[in-house]
Design a protein around this motif. Sequence first.
Motif, short mmCIF file in Angstrom:
data_model
loop_
_atom_site.label_atom_id
_atom_site.label_comp_id
_atom_site.label_asym_id
_atom_site.label_seq_id
_atom_site.Cartn_x
_atom_site.Cartn_y
_atom_site.Cartn_z
N ILE A 1 0.87 -1.28 -0.07
CA ILE A 1 0.14 -0.04 0.01
C ILE A 1 0.87 1.35 -0.08
N LEU A 2 1.94 1.29 0.64
CA LEU A 2 2.94 2.27 0.69
C LEU A 2 3.37 2.75 -0.59
N ALA A 3 3.67 1.46 -1.54
CA ALA A 3 3.90 1.60 -3.15
C ALA A 3 5.19 2.42 -3.11
N GLY A 4 6.33 2.31 -2.36
CA GLY A 4 7.49 3.09 -2.67
C GLY A 4 7.61 4.42 -2.06
N GLY A 5 6.39 4.92 -1.63
CA GLY A 5 6.11 6.32 -1.04
C GLY A 5 6.90 6.45 0.44
N GLN A 6 7.15 7.68 0.79
CA GLN A 6 7.52 8.07 1.97
C GLN A 6 6.47 7.68 3.34
N GLU A 7 5.19 7.86 3.07
CA GLU A 7 4.26 7.71 4.23
C GLU A 7 2.86 7.26 3.55
N THR A 8 2.24 6.51 4.61
CA THR A 8 0.70 6.64 4.16
C THR A 8 -0.23 6.68 5.29
N THR A 9 -1.51 7.12 5.23
CA THR A 9 -2.38 7.20 6.13
C THR A 9 -3.55 6.21 5.84
N ASN A 10 -3.32 5.26 5.14
CA ASN A 10 -4.47 4.40 4.37
C ASN A 10 -4.89 3.37 5.63
N MET A 11 -6.06 3.46 5.83
CA MET A 11 -6.57 2.48 7.18
C MET A 11 -6.38 1.15 7.10
N ALA A 12 -6.51 0.46 5.70
CA ALA A 12 -6.07 -1.01 5.51
C ALA A 12 -4.58 -1.29 6.01
N ALA A 13 -3.74 -0.31 5.57
CA ALA A 13 -2.37 -0.42 5.87
C ALA A 13 -2.01 -0.32 7.42
N ILE A 14 -2.66 0.65 8.06
CA ILE A 14 -2.71 0.93 9.58
C ILE A 14 -3.10 -0.19 10.19
N THR A 15 -4.32 -0.62 9.82
CA THR A 15 -4.91 -2.12 10.59
C THR A 15 -3.83 -3.22 10.38
N SER A 16 -3.35 -3.58 9.46
CA SER A 16 -2.37 -4.54 9.28
C SER A 16 -1.12 -4.15 10.22
N PHE A 17 -0.62 -2.98 9.98
CA PHE A 17 0.57 -2.61 10.95
C PHE A 17 0.19 -2.61 12.33
N GLN A 18 -0.76 -2.24 13.01
CA GLN A 18 -1.31 -2.12 14.10
C GLN A 18 -1.44 -3.45 14.84
N THR A 19 -1.81 -4.11 13.98
CA THR A 19 -2.17 -5.91 14.37
C THR A 19 -0.75 -6.46 14.72
N VAL A 20 0.19 -6.26 14.07
CA VAL A 20 1.57 -6.74 14.42
C VAL A 20 2.08 -6.22 15.64
N ARG A 21 1.99 -4.95 15.79
CA ARG A 21 2.49 -4.03 16.90
C ARG A 21 1.64 -4.50 18.18
#
Length: 474
Positions: free
Chosen positions: A371-391
């Motif tokens: 989802i970040l797709a090579g960019g420097q930052e994302t606020t995409n909720m699907a990405a945040i959900t996956s990230f938050q689950t691991v943390r």
Amino acid sequence: MKQLKYIGFLMLAVISLQSCHKDLLEPIPEAAVSSENYFLNDQQIETGVIAIYDAIQGVNSTNLNDNRGIQHEYYVTEMRSDNTRTKNQEGEAAQFESYAITPNNGIVENYYRSCYSTIFRSNLVLENLANASETMAPIFEGEAKFARAYSYFNLVRLFGDVPLIDRTITPQDDEIAFTRVATATIYDLIVSDLETAAANLSNGEYTRASKAAAEALLAKVHLTLGNYLEAQILCENVMGYGYTLEPNFNDIFYNEGNNEVIFVIAYTQGIEADSQDFSAEFMNGVGRTVGVNYVTEDAAAFLDANGGNRTEFSYRIDPLQPTQRQVVKYLPNGEDGGANGNVFASDATLSGNDWVVIRYADVLLMHVEAILAGGQETTNMAAITSFQTVRDRAGLTDAVTSITKQELLNERRAELAFENQRLFDLIRFGEAQNVLSDLSTANNYSFTATDLLLPIPQREINLSNGIMTQNPGY
């Protein structure tokens, strides 16, 4: 090998270990049975498929003429990152951490040869699919192509252009055996093989290739190639198959067969033909070449600051040498030695720990990366959900509202420490040059950009009679 009932003596009669060496280009029958008259039905082809996994598993041996398979992988991956090093900085092992690897390094040659052994065995199965039943042929094809793609993905990331061998070859095929093919062409084969594997296989296995394993590995291939939408779709496919994170981080490695693991290389304790010794090598005083893959001060400090509850299950102070730090994700047979140090109840050089190749946390973090797709930052909720689950599983429950590229790289380092992912992550994120240059400067190593690839083994170049070329810098 756990859950794999293979007939070792029969496979020895059919297949010998294989590489691109001119004198090892075709199987040498050691009995009356040969490959031409053996793979005639499902049962016989099944032994060939299991021999593929056996090649990845490698031989538990001190002899570098034996293909060590994945048991040597930490040298060529983790020890070339900022995560691990040797204890005493001696011998061939120390060449990896100091970026002073020579083309004659026996460990590099062994890993290269082991990958091509897997590729050979995969090709042998693929060439006999016409003898399989209509039901089993696509399954055998999927498993063989998964293993071939897996081996080529490691080879191309570690060595760059390599020979592309997509069929069994003979000693007369020098051009094929030793001609280095462009990485783009190798990746075409990898993608095609994994697409076939994903289409042909189902889920339910974790010690053998599955649909989820093929899609997860293909997602990582697409991330490496910059194909982010394709990677996202594949990760979301795997996320729909019912895998979950283990509540206790330690159980990933010591509760084998748990619902987080997607694909492992399986071992069985105490059986020389099916055990591994890398768990012992990570320790001090219990292995054959002990004290390798020790945790760097940098990695320990990073985990102390960022690991959450993962840290205590990732490294520990060496109980016999308090100035050193050991990897503990793979303590031999799960035995910690107690307060008296590494006093193991069983033979640590015959360990049964499975090596985890793909697990669900990796898929979640790849989902963020896609989802970040090579960019420097994302606020995409699907990405945040996956990230938050691991943390959250790591006890780091502060709400995440955005994710930077560096934060994702840091999270992958904390979550997947000592699992042979760090070097590939640094390269894929475009940070290897900076991170490894700083590491080299701080430790008086000799890293340069050409060290991102390993040398082609000198023996291969010698056998090629001038066909094969060396990587720059070697």
